[in-house]
Design a protein around this motif. Structure first.
Motif, PDB file in Angstrom:
ATOM      1  N   GLY A 194       0.783  -1.224   0.000  1.00  0.00           N
ATOM      2  CA  GLY A 194       0.000   0.000   0.000  1.00  0.00           C
ATOM      3  C   GLY A 194       0.814   1.273   0.000  1.00  0.00           C
ATOM      4  N   THR A 195       2.132   1.173   0.175  1.00  0.00           N
ATOM      5  CA  THR A 195       2.983   2.354   0.102  1.00  0.00           C
ATOM      6  C   THR A 195       2.961   2.918  -1.318  1.00  0.00           C
ATOM      7  N   GLU A 196       2.996   4.228  -1.435  1.00  0.00           N
ATOM      8  CA  GLU A 196       2.996   4.862  -2.763  1.00  0.00           C
ATOM      9  C   GLU A 196       4.136   4.288  -3.602  1.00  0.00           C
ATOM     10  N   ALA A 197       3.798   3.889  -4.843  1.00  0.00           N
ATOM     11  CA  ALA A 197       4.696   3.083  -5.661  1.00  0.00           C
ATOM     12  C   ALA A 197       6.056   3.740  -5.876  1.00  0.00           C
ATOM     13  N   SER A 198       6.064   4.987  -6.310  1.00  0.00           N
ATOM     14  CA  SER A 198       7.316   5.672  -6.608  1.00  0.00           C
ATOM     15  C   SER A 198       8.198   5.782  -5.372  1.00  0.00           C
ATOM     16  N   ALA A 199       7.601   6.166  -4.258  1.00  0.00           N
ATOM     17  CA  ALA A 199       8.366   6.309  -3.021  1.00  0.00           C
ATOM     18  C   ALA A 199       8.933   4.967  -2.567  1.00  0.00           C
ATOM     19  N   TYR A 200       8.145   3.905  -2.752  1.00  0.00           N
ATOM     20  CA  TYR A 200       8.613   2.590  -2.312  1.00  0.00           C
ATOM     21  C   TYR A 200       9.797   2.126  -3.143  1.00  0.00           C
ATOM     22  N   LEU A 201       9.732   2.298  -4.446  1.00  0.00           N
ATOM     23  CA  LEU A 201      10.843   1.887  -5.303  1.00  0.00           C
ATOM     24  C   LEU A 201      12.103   2.698  -5.017  1.00  0.00           C
ATOM     25  N   HIS A 202      11.947   3.994  -4.791  1.00  0.00           N
ATOM     26  CA  HIS A 202      13.102   4.815  -4.418  1.00  0.00           C
ATOM     27  C   HIS A 202      13.706   4.324  -3.097  1.00  0.00           C
ATOM     28  N   SER A 203      12.848   3.901  -2.162  1.00  0.00           N
ATOM     29  CA  SER A 203      13.360   3.427  -0.879  1.00  0.00           C
ATOM     30  C   SER A 203      14.145   2.126  -1.050  1.00  0.00           C
ATOM     31  N   LEU A 204      13.674   1.233  -1.937  1.00  0.00           N
ATOM     32  CA  LEU A 204      14.406  -0.001  -2.213  1.00  0.00           C
ATOM     33  C   LEU A 204      15.755   0.301  -2.852  1.00  0.00           C
ATOM     34  N   ALA A 205      15.775   1.250  -3.780  1.00  0.00           N
ATOM     35  CA  ALA A 205      17.032   1.627  -4.427  1.00  0.00           C
ATOM     36  C   ALA A 205      18.025   2.168  -3.402  1.00  0.00           C
ATOM     37  N   GLY A 206      17.550   3.038  -2.521  1.00  0.00           N
ATOM     38  CA  GLY A 206      18.424   3.595  -1.501  1.00  0.00           C
ATOM     39  C   GLY A 206      18.935   2.540  -0.542  1.00  0.00           C
ATOM     40  N   LYS A 207      18.079   1.588  -0.176  1.00  0.00           N
ATOM     41  CA  LYS A 207      18.493   0.527   0.736  1.00  0.00           C
ATOM     42  C   LYS A 207      19.572  -0.344   0.097  1.00  0.00           C
ATOM     43  N   LEU A 208      19.406  -0.656  -1.186  1.00  0.00           N
ATOM     44  CA  LEU A 208      20.427  -1.446  -1.890  1.00  0.00           C
ATOM     45  C   LEU A 208      21.771  -0.730  -1.883  1.00  0.00           C
ATOM     46  N   ARG A 209      21.761   0.564  -2.165  1.00  0.00           N
ATOM     47  CA  ARG A 209      23.014   1.323  -2.184  1.00  0.00           C
ATOM     48  C   ARG A 209      23.680   1.317  -0.807  1.00  0.00           C
ATOM     49  N   THR A 210      22.886   1.473   0.228  1.00  0.00           N
ATOM     50  CA  THR A 210      23.434   1.486   1.582  1.00  0.00           C
ATOM     51  C   THR A 210      24.019   0.130   1.955  1.00  0.00           C
ATOM     52  N   LEU A 211      23.276  -0.942   1.679  1.00  0.00           N
ATOM     53  CA  LEU A 211      23.731  -2.276   2.047  1.00  0.00           C
ATOM     54  C   LEU A 211      24.954  -2.696   1.247  1.00  0.00           C
ATOM     55  N   GLU A 212      25.067  -2.197   0.011  1.00  0.00           N
ATOM     56  CA  GLU A 212      26.230  -2.567  -0.797  1.00  0.00           C
ATOM     57  C   GLU A 212      27.519  -2.014  -0.208  1.00  0.00           C
ATOM     58  N   GLN A 213      27.435  -0.945   0.551  1.00  0.00           N
ATOM     59  CA  GLN A 213      28.631  -0.359   1.143  1.00  0.00           C
ATOM     60  C   GLN A 213      29.218  -1.262   2.221  1.00  0.00           C
ATOM     61  N   ASP A 214      28.391  -2.147   2.774  1.00  0.00           N
ATOM     62  CA  ASP A 214      28.852  -3.069   3.816  1.00  0.00           C
ATOM     63  C   ASP A 214      28.282  -4.448   3.515  1.00  0.00           C
ATOM     64  N   PRO A 215      28.759  -5.085   2.448  1.00  0.00           N
ATOM     65  CA  PRO A 215      28.188  -6.370   2.041  1.00  0.00           C
ATOM     66  C   PRO A 215      28.448  -7.455   3.079  1.00  0.00           C
ATOM     67  N   GLN A 216      27.543  -8.416   3.153  1.00  0.00           N
ATOM     68  CA  GLN A 216      27.654  -9.514   4.101  1.00  0.00           C
ATOM     69  C   GLN A 216      27.828 -10.806   3.323  1.00  0.00           C
ATOM     70  N   ASP A 217      29.078 -11.291   3.261  1.00  0.00           N
ATOM     71  CA  ASP A 217      29.373 -12.496   2.498  1.00  0.00           C
ATOM     72  C   ASP A 217      29.587 -13.724   3.370  1.00  0.00           C
ATOM     73  N   ASP A 218      29.652 -13.553   4.681  1.00  0.00           N
ATOM     74  CA  ASP A 218      29.952 -14.642   5.595  1.00  0.00           C
ATOM     75  C   ASP A 218      28.740 -15.572   5.721  1.00  0.00           C
ATOM     76  N   TYR A 219      28.906 -16.822   5.299  1.00  0.00           N
ATOM     77  CA  TYR A 219      27.784 -17.762   5.313  1.00  0.00           C
ATOM     78  C   TYR A 219      27.435 -18.222   6.721  1.00  0.00           C
ATOM     79  N   ASP A 220      28.363 -18.090   7.670  1.00  0.00           N
ATOM     80  CA  ASP A 220      28.035 -18.421   9.054  1.00  0.00           C
ATOM     81  C   ASP A 220      27.110 -17.365   9.657  1.00  0.00           C
ATOM     82  N   GLU A 221      27.405 -16.112   9.371  1.00  0.00           N
ATOM     83  CA  GLU A 221      26.589 -15.023   9.918  1.00  0.00           C
ATOM     84  C   GLU A 221      25.302 -14.802   9.131  1.00  0.00           C
TER      85      GLU A 221
END
Length: 233
Positions: free
Chosen positions: A101-128
């Motif tokens: 139900g979140t406004e479509a444009s705002a939601y997609l922008h939020s996903l894009a921003g989250k991806l950019r943020t998470l990419e700065q600190d990637p989590q590759d450890d399969y144990d964690e």
């Protein structure tokens, strides 16, 4: 750009694939699964898994890096802001399911921003961050398919017999079958050394997989290639 049949009664937009397949669809599928889980799944963790899957090889990262995925999400957000009427209904339904139900444009922008943020600190450890079922299906499809096609139905008495039957079924044109299968087996052995690590990561989804089974598979492939495909100089 569109193309119609000769009678002009069927028109398909070439750009539809931007919405219903590829990275935009994959991210929305992940977000929808998180929402459907009732917060059992974490969006951050699932997106970290998406980043890890994209970056697992140089090829996938070269074809579509995470920065490009984020840019596509922002681009589609801009299209949504201009109006949803012209967008594929399949995409709109998935976007509604993911955004809740979140406004479509705002939601997609939020996903894009989250991806950019998470990419700065990637989590590759399969144990964690253990492999999710969907990661295994994407990352080890041939090992999974091997079990379904050659092991689980009980047609062969031993794993050795199953492996040999699979190899024989593809010979002499077995390069396309054996090379990626062996690559996945070797990758699993490197990533998850030891029985406990593999049981924790792979065996719950691909039931026939174990360090011993994968070594047996690799030995059979190696023996076959030496016996049947060695080029005499």
């Amino acid at each position: 750009m569109s193309v119609g049949n000769k009678d002009g009664d069927h028109v398909v937009s070439h750009t539809t694939r931007l919405f219903i397949d590829g990275p935009v669809r994959r991210v929305l599928d992940i977000a929808a699964a998180v929402r459907d889980s009732g917060e059992t799944l974490s969006l951050d963790e699932e997106l970290r898994r998406f980043i890890r899957t994209t970056r697992v090889t140089g090829v996938t990262d070269w074809v579509c890096p995470i920065a490009t995925v984020a840019a596509l999400l922002d681009h589609v957000a801009g299209l949504c802001a201009d109006g949803m009427e012209a967008l594929p209904q399949e995409f709109c339904r998935q976007l509604e399911r993911a955004g809740g139900g979140t406004e479509a444009s705002a939601y997609l922008h939020s996903l894009a921003g989250k991806l950019r943020t998470l990419e700065q600190d990637p989590q590759d450890d399969y144990d964690e961050l253990p492999l999710a079922r969907w990661e295994i299906e994407v990352g080890f499809p041939r090992l999974s398919g091997f079990g379904a096609n050659w092991v689980y139905d009980g047609e062969y008495a031993t794993l050795h017999d199953s492996i040999q039957a699979a190899i024989d079924s593809e010979h002499p044109y077995c390069g396309e079958f054996l090379a990626p299968l062996a690559a996945e087996a070797q990758s699993a052995l490197v990533l998850f050394p030891g029985k406990r690590a593999m049981e924790h990561s792979l065996s719950a989804v691909i039931g026939w997989v174990s360090p011993e089974a994968l070594r047996q598979l690799l030995q059979a492939v190696d023996d076959h290639m030496r016996r049947e495909h060695t080029v005499l100089s």
